[in-house]
Design a protein around this motif. Structure first.
Motif, PDB file in Angstrom:
ATOM      1  N   ARG A  68       0.834  -1.204   0.000  1.00 23.04           N
ATOM      2  CA  ARG A  68       0.000   0.000   0.000  1.00 23.04           C
ATOM      3  C   ARG A  68       0.862   1.244   0.000  1.00 23.04           C
ATOM      4  O   ARG A  68       1.844   1.335   0.717  1.00 23.04           O
ATOM      5  CB  ARG A  68      -0.901   0.032   1.228  1.00 23.04           C
ATOM      6  N   LEU A  70       1.055   4.818   1.158  1.00 21.61           N
ATOM      7  CA  LEU A  70       0.424   5.628   2.195  1.00 21.61           C
ATOM      8  C   LEU A  70       0.857   7.078   2.059  1.00 21.61           C
ATOM      9  O   LEU A  70       2.030   7.367   1.875  1.00 21.61           O
ATOM     10  CB  LEU A  70       0.813   5.107   3.573  1.00 21.61           C
ATOM     11  N   GLU A  71      -0.128   7.972   2.167  1.00 20.64           N
ATOM     12  CA  GLU A  71       0.148   9.408   2.114  1.00 20.64           C
ATOM     13  C   GLU A  71      -0.857  10.137   2.986  1.00 20.64           C
ATOM     14  O   GLU A  71      -1.883   9.586   3.364  1.00 20.64           O
ATOM     15  CB  GLU A  71       0.041   9.919   0.670  1.00 20.64           C
ATOM     16  N   PRO A  73      -3.176  11.909   5.686  1.00 20.33           N
ATOM     17  CA  PRO A  73      -3.653  11.563   7.037  1.00 20.33           C
ATOM     18  C   PRO A  73      -3.426  10.093   7.399  1.00 20.33           C
ATOM     19  O   PRO A  73      -3.138   9.776   8.546  1.00 20.33           O
ATOM     20  CB  PRO A  73      -5.150  11.886   6.992  1.00 20.33           C
ATOM     21  N   SER A  74      -3.547   9.216   6.430  1.00 20.66           N
ATOM     22  CA  SER A  74      -3.328   7.791   6.698  1.00 20.66           C
ATOM     23  C   SER A  74      -1.888   7.531   7.145  1.00 20.66           C
ATOM     24  O   SER A  74      -1.646   6.810   8.111  1.00 20.66           O
ATOM     25  CB  SER A  74      -3.654   6.965   5.452  1.00 20.66           C
ATOM     26  N   LEU A  75      -0.946   8.135   6.435  1.00 22.16           N
ATOM     27  CA  LEU A  75       0.462   7.981   6.804  1.00 22.16           C
ATOM     28  C   LEU A  75       0.731   8.603   8.172  1.00 22.16           C
ATOM     29  O   LEU A  75       1.446   8.028   8.991  1.00 22.16           O
ATOM     30  CB  LEU A  75       1.371   8.604   5.744  1.00 22.16           C
ATOM     31  N   THR A  76       0.127   9.740   8.443  1.00 19.34           N
ATOM     32  CA  THR A  76       0.307  10.420   9.734  1.00 19.34           C
ATOM     33  C   THR A  76      -0.217   9.557  10.876  1.00 19.34           C
ATOM     34  O   THR A  76       0.473   9.379  11.896  1.00 19.34           O
ATOM     35  CB  THR A  76      -0.400  11.788   9.731  1.00 19.34           C
ATOM     36  N   ARG A  77      -1.434   9.006  10.721  1.00 13.17           N
ATOM     37  CA  ARG A  77      -2.014   8.156  11.765  1.00 13.17           C
ATOM     38  C   ARG A  77      -1.171   6.901  11.983  1.00 13.17           C
ATOM     39  O   ARG A  77      -0.879   6.512  13.114  1.00 13.17           O
ATOM     40  CB  ARG A  77      -3.446   7.760  11.404  1.00 13.17           C
ATOM     41  N   ARG A  78      -0.778   6.277  10.902  1.00 13.16           N
ATOM     42  CA  ARG A  78       0.009   5.048  11.009  1.00 13.16           C
ATOM     43  C   ARG A  78       1.396   5.335  11.598  1.00 13.16           C
ATOM     44  O   ARG A  78       1.927   4.529  12.340  1.00 13.16           O
ATOM     45  CB  ARG A  78       0.113   4.364   9.660  1.00 13.16           C
TER      46      ARG A  78
END
Length: 147
Positions: A68, A70-71, A73-78
């Motif tokens: 995947r 990731l960029e 908000p998803s990358l920030t949360r992860r």
């Protein structure tokens, strides 16, 4: 066969990160023990460190799946979740297993700074440097295909 290749590829990537984490744990523990006048690490501590590194690396591979992109908000949360896992895993296990027992408070602060720097370096390598390499390789492949 495709599932085996995917599983094998996951294992190689996960073990690479596990090895880096284990090497960092052994290095910091060795240096700390040496500065405190000790010249060995108990085998039990090494086993605890490798299992901790394995656990963190497995969880990391679930947080940042290879397949995947990731960029945002998803990358920030992860990333926040991964930093939490690394800190809880490494700091929690070092306290629970007493890897740095007897270390003065300032030494503990230095180790925490080293941990945070290592986490930042690992994130940079994974999410910036390797992506640059992939972009460069894709650009070269596209240029080759156009010829």
């Amino acid at each position: 066969m495709q599932e085996f290749i995917r599983f094998y590829s996951w294992g190689v990537d996960m073990k690479f990160h596990m090895g880096l984490y284990f090497a960092a744990l052994v290095f910091t523990n060795s240096l700390t023990r040496w500065l405190m006048g000790e010249r060995s690490i108990p085998i039990q501590a090494l086993l605890e460190m490798i299992l901790t590194a394995f656990g963190v690396a497995v969880i990391e591979s679930w947080i940042f799946p290879r397949c995947r992109e990731l960029e945002g908000p998803s990358l920030t949360r992860r990333t926040a979740l991964w930093v939490l896992v690394c800190n809880l895993g490494f700091l929690g296990c070092s306290v629970a297993f007493g890897w740095f027992r007897g270390l003065p408070l300032w030494g503990g602060a230095l180790l925490i700074l080293f941990l945070e720097g290592g986490i930042a370096a690992m994130w940079f390598a994974t999410h910036v440097a390797l992506k640059q390499d992939s972009k460069w390789l894709n650009d070269k492949l596209r240029q080759y295909q156009e010829q």
